[in-house]
Scaffold this motif. Structure first.
Motif, short mmCIF file in Angstrom:
data_model
loop_
_atom_site.label_atom_id
_atom_site.label_comp_id
_atom_site.label_asym_id
_atom_site.label_seq_id
_atom_site.Cartn_x
_atom_site.Cartn_y
_atom_site.Cartn_z
N LEU A 99 0.82 -1.21 0.00
CA LEU A 99 0.00 0.00 0.00
C LEU A 99 0.86 1.26 0.00
O LEU A 99 1.97 1.30 0.56
CB LEU A 99 -0.91 0.02 1.23
CG LEU A 99 -1.89 -1.15 1.37
CD1 LEU A 99 -2.71 -0.98 2.65
CD2 LEU A 99 -2.80 -1.26 0.18
N LYS A 118 1.39 5.37 1.01
CA LYS A 118 1.14 6.12 2.25
C LYS A 118 -0.29 6.64 2.28
O LYS A 118 -0.96 6.61 3.32
CB LYS A 118 2.13 7.28 2.36
CG LYS A 118 1.97 8.10 3.64
CD LYS A 118 3.00 9.21 3.69
CE LYS A 118 2.85 9.99 5.02
NZ LYS A 118 1.51 10.55 5.21
N LYS A 141 -2.68 3.86 3.13
CA LYS A 141 -2.60 3.52 4.55
C LYS A 141 -3.33 4.55 5.41
O LYS A 141 -4.03 4.21 6.38
CB LYS A 141 -1.13 3.42 4.99
CG LYS A 141 -0.39 2.25 4.37
CD LYS A 141 1.07 2.24 4.80
CE LYS A 141 1.82 1.08 4.14
NZ LYS A 141 3.26 1.09 4.52
N ARG A 170 -6.48 3.96 7.96
CA ARG A 170 -6.46 4.36 9.37
C ARG A 170 -7.68 5.23 9.69
O ARG A 170 -8.29 5.10 10.76
CB ARG A 170 -5.17 5.08 9.70
CG ARG A 170 -3.93 4.19 9.67
CD ARG A 170 -2.71 4.90 10.22
NE ARG A 170 -1.51 4.07 10.13
CZ ARG A 170 -0.60 4.16 9.18
NH1 ARG A 170 -0.74 5.07 8.21
NH2 ARG A 170 0.44 3.34 9.16
#
Length: 382
Positions: free
Chosen positions: A346, A348, A351, A355
């Motif tokens: 993945l 950044k 990700k 999150r």
């Protein structure tokens, strides 16, 4: 008549060998001693027949039990050289012993059939192996199988004698193929029957043997047999084709062809009985939101809707999408196991998005996790 070798020795196995060990040993010996690999050595024809004969007995639990108890005499009533009962002429001569005691009472033994060397005898069974694809095993197919079998010699029509000549009756045994001897024992005089040494147990003397079969009356020929392999056949099973084995002797019926089936593995499907199993990878999003997925079957692709929140390892059933049962209309089922593929590599940004998504969830979105920690708290009083 040459003394028969021990069947276990012929296949190179121990007496307590398993069925699988017998099968593997037979295939190995058959490959090594196949007459096609030794065209200049006719002895391999007899070796190959000896291997087939040993396998025919040891692969049959009932015949094997008789052989283990009585030796060759337990599985071959024509065998006269067994010595399972020392000093009594062998188990194969028990009919003669009873005959001498009871004056030829017909209910004992089979001495009459042993004394007739020219009685019809069934030909030997032969074994061949064929490898087929997984889908052919599921759907059935016609398969051409090349094999070698003993056939009646066309030149002498099975007599073993050259054209224009005939075989003579053996003067020693008068055509019976065996001679009787009397042995004095502590129990009295006991008669036993042995193969005639003059004619080798055949009852006839061929003075002018057929040039093609060398007096045997049978020749080894190649034949192609078309076999209907039924839908549903499984790896390791055997198809028996009646009358496709070696021809009989003295007009006896032919033996059978035993066709051992090997099925190649499939890259997607595995089989358990008549059921099909396969794993289907789905994306994380499809597992979370639910989706229509394409599922391969042996009949072609089908569509299936997986529910919202499908968990990794979930198994669903496609009824009647398994393998057809041999010679029956019913079919097995197909079982599909869901494999949720977790995304890797993945960026950044991806990700961060995950999150943010995770932070928006509550314990209610993770029922199994919530249940696990509740049970843990109850047990250890957290």
């Amino acid at each position: 008549m040459a003394e028969k070798r021990d069947y276990y020795e012929v296949l190179g196995i121990q007496k307590g060998a398993t069925e699988d060990e017998i099968k593997k040993a037979f295939r190995k010996k058959a490959r090594e001693n196949h007459p096609d690999l030794h065209p200049d050595d006719p002895s391999y024809v007899e070796k190959f027949q000896e291997i087939n004969e040993a396998n025919e007995v040891l692969s049959d639990p009932e015949k094997r039990a008789k052989y283990d108890q009585f030796g060759h005499a337990g599985v071959d009533p024509n065998y006269g050289g067994a010595d399972g009962f020392s000093g009594m002429g062998g188990f194969g001569d028990m009919g003669d012993i009873l005959e001498s005691i009871f004056g030829g009472f017909g209910g004992f033994g089979g001495g009459a059939s042993r004394s007739n060397a020219n009685a019809p005898r069934r030909g030997s069974d032969i074994q061949e192996s064929v490898t087929i694809n997984f889908m052919d095993a599921c759907n059935g197919k016609k398969q051409d199988v090349k094999l070698f079998r003993m056939a009646v010699c066309e030149s002498c029509h099975g007599t073993g004698a050259d054209a224009g000549t005939t075989a003579d009756i053996c003067p020693d045994c008068q055509g019976r193929g065996s001679i009787k001897t009397t042995q004095r024992t502590p129990f009295g005089a006991i008669s036993s029957t042995k193969p005639c040494p003059h004619c080798g147990g055949k009852g006839k003397i061929v003075k002018n043997p057929c040039a093609k079969c060398r007096g045997v009356g049978r020749v080894r020929v190649q034949k192609t047999v078309t076999v209907d392999i039924p839908a549903g056949i499984d790896d390791g099973q055997t198809i028996r084709l009646s009358g496709q084995g070696d021809c009989g002797i003295n007009g006896g019926p032919a033996g059978d062809l035993l066709l051992n089936i090997t099925v190649r593995n499939h890259p997607i499907f595995t089989r358990e009985g008549y059921d099909i199993h396969c794993d289907i990878p789905v994306t994380y999003l499809d597992a979370v939101l639910g989706a229509d997925i394409t599922v391969p079957t042996i009949d072609g692709d089908v569509r299936y809707n997986i529910a919202e929140g499908t968990q990794n390892g979930t198994v669903f059933r496609l009824k009647g999408k398994g393998v057809k049962k041999v010679n029956r209309p019913e079919r097995g089922n197909q079982y599909v196991k869901i494999y949720v593929e977790v995304p890797k590599n993945l960026t950044k940004k991806q990700k961060d998005l995950l999150r943010a998504f995770e932070s928006s969830l509550t314990e209610k979105n993770y029922a199994k996790r919530q249940s696990f920690f509740e049970k843990l708290k109850e047990k250890f009083d957290f």
